[in-house]
Design a protein around this motif. Structure first.
Motif, short mmCIF file in Angstrom:
data_model
loop_
_atom_site.label_atom_id
_atom_site.label_comp_id
_atom_site.label_asym_id
_atom_site.label_seq_id
_atom_site.Cartn_x
_atom_site.Cartn_y
_atom_site.Cartn_z
N ILE A 23 -6.01 5.92 13.23
CA ILE A 23 -5.56 4.98 12.19
C ILE A 23 -5.23 5.70 10.89
CG2 ILE A 23 -6.73 2.92 13.10
CD1 ILE A 23 -8.95 3.53 10.98
N THR A 24 -4.97 7.03 11.00
CA THR A 24 -4.68 7.82 9.80
C THR A 24 -3.49 7.25 9.03
OG1 THR A 24 -5.37 9.71 11.11
CG2 THR A 24 -4.35 10.18 8.99
N GLU A 25 -2.43 6.91 9.77
CA GLU A 25 -1.22 6.42 9.13
C GLU A 25 -1.49 5.05 8.47
OE1 GLU A 25 1.35 8.03 8.51
OE2 GLU A 25 2.68 6.43 7.83
N GLU A 26 -2.20 4.18 9.17
CA GLU A 26 -2.56 2.88 8.58
C GLU A 26 -3.32 3.07 7.28
OE1 GLU A 26 -4.76 0.33 11.39
OE2 GLU A 26 -3.34 1.06 12.90
N LYS A 27 -4.27 4.00 7.32
CA LYS A 27 -5.08 4.27 6.13
C LYS A 27 -4.22 4.77 4.98
CE LYS A 27 -9.58 3.96 7.04
NZ LYS A 27 -10.46 3.20 6.19
N ARG A 28 -3.26 5.61 5.34
CA ARG A 28 -2.40 6.19 4.31
C ARG A 28 -1.57 5.09 3.64
NH1 ARG A 28 2.43 8.56 3.39
NH2 ARG A 28 3.26 7.56 5.25
N VAL A 29 -1.00 4.23 4.46
CA VAL A 29 -0.18 3.15 3.93
C VAL A 29 -1.03 2.21 3.06
CG1 VAL A 29 1.17 1.11 4.58
CG2 VAL A 29 1.48 3.25 5.83
N GLU A 30 -2.24 1.96 3.54
CA GLU A 30 -3.16 1.10 2.79
C GLU A 30 -3.45 1.71 1.42
OE1 GLU A 30 -7.65 0.19 3.72
OE2 GLU A 30 -6.39 -0.19 5.48
N ALA A 31 -3.69 3.02 1.41
CA ALA A 31 -4.01 3.70 0.15
C ALA A 31 -2.81 3.65 -0.80
CB ALA A 31 -4.41 5.15 0.43
N ILE A 32 -1.60 3.83 -0.25
CA ILE A 32 -0.41 3.80 -1.09
C ILE A 32 -0.23 2.41 -1.70
CG2 ILE A 32 2.13 3.85 -1.01
CD1 ILE A 32 1.93 6.14 0.96
N LYS A 33 -0.48 1.40 -0.90
CA LYS A 33 -0.35 0.02 -1.39
C LYS A 33 -1.32 -0.23 -2.53
CE LYS A 33 1.40 -2.69 2.46
NZ LYS A 33 0.88 -3.25 3.71
N LYS A 34 -2.57 0.17 -2.31
CA LYS A 34 -3.60 -0.04 -3.33
C LYS A 34 -3.20 0.65 -4.62
CE LYS A 34 -7.90 -0.73 -0.90
NZ LYS A 34 -8.83 0.12 -0.20
N ASP A 35 -2.77 1.89 -4.46
CA ASP A 35 -2.34 2.71 -5.58
C ASP A 35 -1.21 2.03 -6.34
OD1 ASP A 35 -3.51 5.18 -5.93
OD2 ASP A 35 -1.51 6.13 -5.89
N PHE A 36 -0.28 1.50 -5.57
CA PHE A 36 0.90 0.88 -6.13
C PHE A 36 0.52 -0.34 -6.97
CE2 PHE A 36 4.75 -1.86 -5.58
CZ PHE A 36 5.58 -1.09 -6.38
N VAL A 37 -0.33 -1.17 -6.41
CA VAL A 37 -0.76 -2.38 -7.14
C VAL A 37 -1.47 -1.97 -8.43
CG1 VAL A 37 -2.27 -4.39 -7.05
CG2 VAL A 37 -0.86 -3.80 -5.08
N ALA A 38 -2.32 -0.95 -8.33
CA ALA A 38 -3.03 -0.49 -9.52
C ALA A 38 -2.04 0.01 -10.57
CB ALA A 38 -4.02 0.61 -9.14
N ASN A 39 -1.04 0.76 -10.10
CA ASN A 39 -0.03 1.30 -11.02
C ASN A 39 0.78 0.20 -11.70
OD1 ASN A 39 -0.04 4.10 -11.21
ND2 ASN A 39 0.73 4.30 -9.14
N VAL A 40 1.21 -0.76 -10.89
CA VAL A 40 2.02 -1.85 -11.44
C VAL A 40 1.21 -2.61 -12.49
CG1 VAL A 40 3.11 -4.06 -10.93
CG2 VAL A 40 3.48 -2.13 -9.42
N SER A 41 -0.04 -2.91 -12.15
CA SER A 41 -0.86 -3.67 -13.10
C SER A 41 -0.99 -2.89 -14.41
CB SER A 41 -2.26 -3.90 -12.54
OG SER A 41 -2.16 -4.32 -11.22
#
Ligand SMILES: Nc1ncnc2c1ncn2[C@@H]1O[C@H](COP(=O)(O)OP(=O)(O)O)[C@@H](O)[C@H]1O
Ligand SMILES: [Mg+2]
Length: 352
Positions: free
Chosen positions: A114-132
């Motif tokens: 699930i490495t790729e899933e985890k990576r995508v999840e991390a990018i999403k989280k990061d993105f939301v944090a950045n946008v906020s």
């Protein structure tokens, strides 16, 4: 085909790992996906899992499950369990089930990478944090200045004008940020289909550059074009390509101090047209280059914001060029300047 050979083929071909262990931790079966996951060589049937895996998160998880299964009869009633492990930069989800109702006979493990899933999840989280964060910063300023005005700052007309100017600037930046975010999100979800046609890139570059003339002049920057007169058309979406040129030229002028110059060159190389936007500006440190096309990545956050940037321009450029099957890259020397380049395929039957 009998059932056993069907099952064997499935186990061999499936894209998850399968491992079967007896109650003592001896390997009864491991499929190729499993051995590949852990770079195990040779036949491991009959060997102990402890000897094969060495000390690892995986081994710990497996031995724990076996112990529970055998000693506590945990799995006799239960359906099995699911655990997540992290092994040498990779993440796996492991489902452990008893081989049979009699837990003492051993366990089967199904392993999913699930490495790729985890990576995508991390990018999403990061993105939301950045946008906020990006939205909160101008909003905090707008609120601060508005409050000051309401608290009596309005009486002085000069202050009033100045503060309203600041509020207006931050509001503009917020709306630009939201525009860029919408463009990116549409590009990423493929909601904005590319209308690919033969585009006269010479004409497109000239007209975009024309639009930047004043901005360059105001800053004392020389803006020049160098294009062959018989440049072939490229396969592109006109509007998106305009956006690419706007983003690159905007950056080149923005990050080049007065008295510098910006040169846009276009040439043909093996079936592609290559465009270079070269500036004599501040440049980009080599350590920042690998990340410069990432969303919100900037060399100097404060300076970018000060200049009304959103940090999304280059991410949009990369997306568009990749969607058009082109390449995009940058070469830069700090304090000397940068050259952003991209290639696009020439349109068929285009005369070279
Ligand atoms: N021509 C350039 N010269 C120097 N730095 C640049 C240039 N173009 C982009 N950069 C750097 O890359 C960062 C990201 O660019 P971009 O995605 O367009 O965001 P923005 O311009 O809104 O900051 C900029 O903040 C800047 O640090
Ligand atoms: Mg920019």
């Amino acid at each position: 085909m009998e059932e056993v050979s069907i099952l064997k083929t499935i186990a061999r071909e499936m894209l998850s790992g399968v491992l079967v262990l007896d109650r003592g931790g001896k390997i009864l079966y491991a499929n190729p996906f499993f051995t590949r996951c852990f770079s195990i060589e040779g036949d491991i049937r009959g060997r102990r899992i402890r000897a094969v895996m060495g000390k690892s998160g995986f081994l710990k998880a497996v031995e724990g499950a076996l112990k529970e299964a055998v000693e506590d009869g945990w799995m006799a009633e239960a359906e099995g369990g699911e655990i997540e492990i992290n092994e040498k930069d990779r993440f796996f989800k492991i489902r452990i089930v008893p081989i049979s109702r009699d837990a003492a006979s051993g366990v089967m493990l199904f392993l999913r990478d699930i490495t790729e899933e985890k990576r995508v999840e991390a990018i999403k989280k990061d993105f939301v944090a950045n946008v906020s964060h990006e939205l909160r910063t101008p909003l905090a300023s707008i609120k601060g200045y508005a409050e000051t005005l309401l608290d009596g700052g309005m009486e002085d007309e000069k202050t009033l004008k100045e503060f309203l100017g600041v509020i207006d600037r931050h509001a503009t930046r917020m709306s630009r940020l939201i525009d860029d975010l919408l463009v990116l999100s549409k590009l990423e979800s493929h909601q904005m289909p590319m209308v690919v046609e033969a585009v006269d890139i010479r004409e497109l570059i000239s007209s975009i550059a024309e639009g930047f003339k004043k901005q360059a002049l105001d800053k004392g920057i020389r803006l020049e074009l160098s294009m062959a007169s018989a440049l072939p058309s490229v396969l592109s979406d006109r509007v998106r390509l305009e956006q690419v040129m706007v983003n690159l030229l905007d950056n080149a002028i923005k990050y080049t101090p007065a008295a510098g110059s910006v040169l846009v060159a276009a040439s043909v190389t093996n079936g592609t047209v290559r465009v270079d936007v070269r500036d004599t500006g501040m440049g980009i440190p080599s350590s920042d280059i690998p990340r410069i096309f990432e969303r919100f990545y900037r060399v100097d956050r404060a300076r970018s914001r000060e200049m009304g940037g959103t940090g999304l321009g280059l991410a949009i450029v990369k997306h568009i060029i990749h969607a058009l099957n082109g390449r995009v890259w940058v070469e830069s020397t700090p304090a000397k300047g940068s050259t952003f380049s991209f290639t696009l395929k020439t349109a068929p039957h285009a005369s070279v």
